[in-house]
Design a protein around this motif. Sequence first.
Motif, PDB file in Angstrom:
ATOM      1  N   MET A 106      38.210  38.350  32.912  1.00 41.46           N
ATOM      2  CA  MET A 106      38.273  37.755  34.242  1.00 41.46           C
ATOM      3  C   MET A 106      36.892  37.263  34.610  1.00 41.46           C
ATOM      4  N   ILE A 107      36.847  36.016  35.024  1.00 44.59           N
ATOM      5  CA  ILE A 107      35.588  35.341  35.317  1.00 44.59           C
ATOM      6  C   ILE A 107      35.509  35.080  36.817  1.00 44.59           C
ATOM      7  N   ASP A 108      34.379  35.437  37.397  1.00 44.64           N
ATOM      8  CA  ASP A 108      34.142  35.162  38.812  1.00 44.64           C
ATOM      9  C   ASP A 108      33.878  33.660  38.963  1.00 44.64           C
ATOM     10  N   ALA A 109      34.774  32.976  39.631  1.00 47.13           N
ATOM     11  CA  ALA A 109      34.676  31.514  39.718  1.00 47.13           C
ATOM     12  C   ALA A 109      33.370  31.096  40.394  1.00 47.13           C
ATOM     13  N   GLY A 126      30.466  32.274  37.653  1.00 42.19           N
ATOM     14  CA  GLY A 126      30.699  32.069  36.233  1.00 42.19           C
ATOM     15  C   GLY A 126      30.543  33.337  35.406  1.00 42.19           C
ATOM     16  N   ARG A 127      30.305  34.462  36.081  1.00 41.01           N
ATOM     17  CA  ARG A 127      30.102  35.700  35.330  1.00 41.01           C
ATOM     18  C   ARG A 127      31.427  36.337  34.934  1.00 41.01           C
ATOM     19  N   THR A 128      31.435  36.907  33.752  1.00 39.80           N
ATOM     20  CA  THR A 128      32.591  37.667  33.304  1.00 39.80           C
ATOM     21  C   THR A 128      32.489  39.051  33.942  1.00 39.80           C
ATOM     22  N   VAL A 129      33.441  39.387  34.772  1.00 40.75           N
ATOM     23  CA  VAL A 129      33.305  40.609  35.558  1.00 40.75           C
ATOM     24  C   VAL A 129      34.252  41.726  35.140  1.00 40.75           C
TER      25      VAL A 129
END
Lengths: 115, 115
Positions: free
Chosen positions: A33-36, A39-42
Amino acid sequence: MPDGNALISGKTIQGTRVYSPAGDDLGHIDDVMIDAASGRTVYGVLEFGGFLGLGSDHHAIPFGKLTYDHSRDGYVTDLTKEQLEAAPKQDETWRENRDWQKRSHEHYGVAPYWL
Amino acid sequence: MPDGNALISGKTIQGTRVYSPAGDDLGHIDDVMIDAASGRTVYGVLEFGGFLGLGSDHHAIPFGKLTYDHSRDGYVTDLTKEQLEAAPKQDETWRENRDWQKRSHEHYGVAPYWL
């Protein structure tokens, strides 16, 4: 195979196994899941079957809790089965549910990704 | 469907179409590339067929150049076909090839992700 010093492919992460430090197989990563906004993969979404006494289920764990281990060709997490079992229950709203996310990050002792 | 204010799933990004601002269909995202060191999503891998006079091919573009547009249910990029065509040629080493990455970021005018 994900590499600690390079780029890892979302497709390759999918299916990678997750182990406890002791080597217990906890399941595999089904998705990231990527924080839109950043752009970080969280989160890595762990898919597992059985050990919670349920069928196959999904469980989002903070991505920073997953460390790639070449010797195992998989991720290792220091989260215990007990921590996973006791985690805040995840319903269908979790992607947008900041309240669940807050409780989850508190549970895991991981700083929120949104601050 | 990726959402600008929430978490987006790596699986969902795969297959999402990419358009020019004018609405030309440039292809679709085949994969995302995550910087293992920072957890940041740094490239979307565009798969396209034909417009470069080649068969289906892949092209890593800086993730920041992709903006999700709900009305189109896809990403929009301000990169032109000409910029894509003129981009540094990508060989199999690109994931680890800092020289290629440098030339590529320079070409696109995007700050390096590794600094």
